[in-house]
Design a protein around this motif. Structure first.
Motif, mmCIF file in Angstrom:
data_model
loop_
_atom_site.group_PDB
_atom_site.id
_atom_site.type_symbol
_atom_site.label_atom_id
_atom_site.label_comp_id
_atom_site.label_asym_id
_atom_site.label_seq_id
_atom_site.Cartn_x
_atom_site.Cartn_y
_atom_site.Cartn_z
ATOM 1 N N LEU A 298 0.819 -1.234 0.000
ATOM 2 C CA LEU A 298 0.000 0.000 0.000
ATOM 3 C C LEU A 298 0.849 1.278 0.000
ATOM 4 C CD1 LEU A 298 -3.120 -0.745 2.300
ATOM 5 C CD2 LEU A 298 -2.743 -1.314 -0.088
ATOM 6 N N PRO A 299 1.849 1.430 0.891
ATOM 7 C CA PRO A 299 2.567 2.713 0.899
ATOM 8 C C PRO A 299 3.261 3.012 -0.425
ATOM 9 C CG PRO A 299 2.992 1.485 2.939
ATOM 10 C CD PRO A 299 2.289 0.544 1.991
ATOM 11 N N LYS A 300 4.025 2.023 -0.937
ATOM 12 C CA LYS A 300 4.770 2.330 -2.182
ATOM 13 C C LYS A 300 3.825 2.397 -3.378
ATOM 14 C CE LYS A 300 5.585 -2.085 -4.158
ATOM 15 N NZ LYS A 300 4.946 -2.498 -5.396
ATOM 16 N N ASP A 301 2.714 1.657 -3.313
ATOM 17 C CA ASP A 301 1.812 1.668 -4.470
ATOM 18 C C ASP A 301 1.050 2.981 -4.597
ATOM 19 O OD1 ASP A 301 2.684 -0.811 -5.205
ATOM 20 O OD2 ASP A 301 0.930 -1.901 -4.476
ATOM 21 N N ILE A 302 0.651 3.591 -3.455
ATOM 22 C CA ILE A 302 -0.042 4.883 -3.608
ATOM 23 C C ILE A 302 0.935 5.962 -4.070
ATOM 24 C CG2 ILE A 302 -1.994 4.431 -2.050
ATOM 25 C CD1 ILE A 302 -0.565 6.208 0.045
ATOM 26 N N ARG A 303 2.196 5.826 -3.650
ATOM 27 C CA ARG A 303 3.182 6.830 -4.105
ATOM 28 C C ARG A 303 3.444 6.674 -5.602
ATOM 29 N NH1 ARG A 303 6.476 5.269 1.182
ATOM 30 N NH2 ARG A 303 4.954 6.163 2.618
ATOM 31 N N ALA A 304 3.589 5.429 -6.039
ATOM 32 C CA ALA A 304 3.834 5.204 -7.472
ATOM 33 C C ALA A 304 2.624 5.646 -8.294
ATOM 34 C CB ALA A 304 4.124 3.719 -7.718
ATOM 35 N N PHE A 305 1.437 5.395 -7.753
ATOM 36 C CA PHE A 305 0.214 5.791 -8.470
ATOM 37 C C PHE A 305 0.186 7.310 -8.622
ATOM 38 C CE2 PHE A 305 -4.160 6.578 -9.423
ATOM 39 C CZ PHE A 305 -4.685 5.409 -9.942
ATOM 40 N N ALA A 306 0.490 8.000 -7.522
ATOM 41 C CA ALA A 306 0.472 9.471 -7.560
ATOM 42 C C ALA A 306 1.542 9.998 -8.519
ATOM 43 C CB ALA A 306 0.686 10.027 -6.150
ATOM 44 N N ALA A 307 2.714 9.370 -8.495
ATOM 45 C CA ALA A 307 3.789 9.828 -9.386
ATOM 46 C C ALA A 307 3.373 9.669 -10.847
ATOM 47 C CB ALA A 307 5.076 9.048 -9.106
ATOM 48 N N ARG A 308 2.742 8.544 -11.148
ATOM 49 C CA ARG A 308 2.313 8.295 -12.534
ATOM 50 C C ARG A 308 1.174 9.243 -12.927
ATOM 51 N NH1 ARG A 308 3.266 7.900 -17.426
ATOM 52 N NH2 ARG A 308 2.112 6.393 -18.683
#
Ligand SMILES: NC(=O)c1ccc[n+]([C@@H]2O[C@H](COP(=O)([O-])OP(=O)(O)OC[C@H]3O[C@@H](n4cnc5c(N)ncnc54)[C@H](O)[C@@H]3O)[C@@H](O)[C@H]2O)c1
Ligand SMILES: O=c1ccn([C@@H]2O[C@H](COP(=O)(O)OP(=O)(O)O[C@H]3O[C@H](CO)[C@@H](O)[C@H](O)[C@H]3O)[C@@H](O)[C@H]2O)c(=O)[nH]1
Length: 450
Positions: free
Chosen positions: A278-288
């Motif tokens: 969850l933590p890294k996936d929401i960050r990657a989602f936001a970055a994309r």
């Protein structure tokens, strides 16, 4: 579960938390599976039948797979050459120095696989990726006469085997026919038949199958984790209001959960979400999303992240406040190190962050966990580790329940009271019986509770 009528030859590339479980599950379904990883140590462990991490029923499933002769492991990517279907399960961690996903392992694993692909074989991406990644990979795969599909995985650690064998749904993204927007080409080429064969047992049991295009399949995964994270941060935001207003977030969650439109899951307020997803996936989602020019989703998820990390800071502040502003020399015991129970995974664990911060602030910190201490010892040798729960409780000035393992939830407050120096408990997961602990003379502090 009975096996498929026609077993497939399958390779699983990347044998971490996801790939190991997927390889074991595919073998349990009757397929002939080779698990491949660049880590010789990991492959040696798996080949000798040693589960490389704590996951319920993994040791038994791994042993059964090896004994059946349908499951083997190799460091040689050439071992994938005979497979009809390749699942790519390598890590996509957060990049160092940015929120974006680091896709180097994914591209290098796919490039290494290319020379071993047979025409007509299928490469199924299972790693969690930013939308648009599959389109970048498909040229590589199709150049070798194979087909790329995206088949995201939704298993939860701690229930990974059960989730793998009985998923809520199977999502398969296939290349859209040029210009049509419909995922038609894979239907005609038989690609989907191979996937249907891989998951035949589940499909026969009625598991929903969603066939869509590549970007939608990638987005399903990112959106699912973003939504789960948002629900948790939403409840932690409600906990803040509840605490200030003299309300109780546990009762609030229960009442909200009865609303069919809301449902009861992922409404538990506490020290927040952690783990390798969850933590890294929401960050990657936001970055994309930012790359794509979608500012609002990026801002929403930044807020979700901020609320989540704030929960870790708030409990540290509450403990310091309890001790009159300073924890120096105070004996603080943190119950739980893993990011969730039934797992030894300490990646981005709220428990570890809290323990490290209290240690940094000068407390005499003891950390205990039924499964994760070996992982902590390797990475954070400065933390005081205690395997025995009784010894961890002994002489503590306060307890923080950080991971809701059954043995902590079921602790007898009267017996625990005989071991500690001072009866104060911070229930970071709102999972203890507040009345019973209070009745045993404890000062109980939950999150978002009166
Ligand atoms: N952990 C979960 O519960 C879970 C669930 C669903 C999806 N995912 C996603 O699955 C992916 C893997 O996650 P994980 O938790 O298993 O990560 P992990 O770090 O535990 O495992 C990744 C594995 O890939 C191996 N690897 C790296 N490069 C390789 C290469 N070129 N060839 C072969 N192997 C290689 C590593 O040695 C490691 O064993 C991530 O994208 C993650 O977001 C994870
Ligand atoms: O109401 C809740 C529910 C969970 N959590 C926390 O959220 C984190 C994640 O929990 P969970 O989702 O159960 O575990 P994961 O194994 O991280 O699974 C998530 O991440 C995986 C990797 O992408 C996905 O496959 C799963 O579908 C998704 O649930 C943990 O720290 C939990 O303590 C809460 O704080 N409150």
């Amino acid at each position: 579960m009975s096996g498929p009528t026609t077993p497939l030859r399958i390779s699983v590339i990347g044998c971490g938390y996801l790939g190991t479980v997927h390889a074991v599950a595919m073998a349990a379904l009757g397929h002939d599976v080779v698990g491949i990883d660049v880590s010789g140590e990991r492959i040696a462990q798996l080949a000798s039948g040693e589960a490389p991490f704590f996951e319920p029923s993994l040791p038994e499933r791994l042993a059964a797979g090896l004994a059946s002769g349908r499951l083997r492991f190799s460091t040689d990517i050439g071992a994938a050459a005979t497979a009809d279907l390749h699942f790519v399960c390598v890590g996509t961690p957060q990049s160092v120095g940015s929120d974006a996903a680091d896709l180097r392992a994914l591209f290098s694993a796919t490039e290494a696989l290319i020379p071993h692909l047979k025409p007509g074989s299928v490469v199924a991406g299972k790693s969690t990726v930013p939308v648009g990644t599959a389109a970048r990979l498909s040229g590589l795969v199709e150049g070798a006469g194979a087909t790329l599909v995206w088949n995201p995985e939704f298993l939860r650690e701690g229930r990974a085997i059960a989730d793998s064998l009985s998923p809520d749904r199977i999502v398969i993204g296939v290349s859209a026919a040029e210009g049509s927007g419909r995922p038609a080409s894979a239907e005609s080429s038989g690609t989907l038949d191979i996937l249907r064969q891989a998951y035949a047992t589940m499909l026969e049991l009625g598991t929903p199958l969603v066939v869509t295009d590549l970007p939608t399949a990638e987005l399903v995964k990112g959106a699912a984790n973003a939504y789960l994270a948002t629900r948790i941060s939403f409840m932690n935001a409600m906990a803040d209001v509840a605490e200030r207003a003299g309300a109780d977030v546990v009762g609030l969650a229960e009442a909200l959960g009865h609303d069919e439109r809301i449902g009861p899951h992922y409404l538990r307020a506490g020290i927040g979400f952690g783990g390798g997803c969850l933590p890294k996936d929401i960050r990657a989602f936001a970055a994309r999303a930012t790359e794509l020019g979608a500012a609002a989703p990026a801002a929403l998820l930044a807020q979700v992240d901020e609320i989540n990390l704030g929960q870790r800071a708030r409990i540290v502040e509450a403990v310091a406040e309890h001790f009159g502003g300073s924890v120096v020399g105070r004996r603080v015991t943190v119950l739980g190190a893993a990011f969730k129970p039934e797992s030894d995974d300490i990646r981005d664990s709220p428990a570890i962050d809290i323990a490290r911060e209290l240690h940094r602030l000068g407390s005499i910190l003891t950390l205990t966990d039924p499964a994760a201490l070996p992982n902590v010892a390797g990475r954070y040798p400065e933390l005081g580790l205690e395997a025995s729960l009784d010894d961890a409780l002994r002489d503590a000035d306060c307890l923080i329940l950080a991971t809701e393992w059954a043995e902590y939830r079921q602790l007898d407050p009267a017996r625990a009271a005989t071991l500690v120096a001072s009866r104060t408990v911070f229930d970071g997961r709102n999972c203890l019986d507040r009345e019973a602990w209070s009745a045993a003379g404890w000062k109980y502090r939950g999150i978002g509770r009166r």
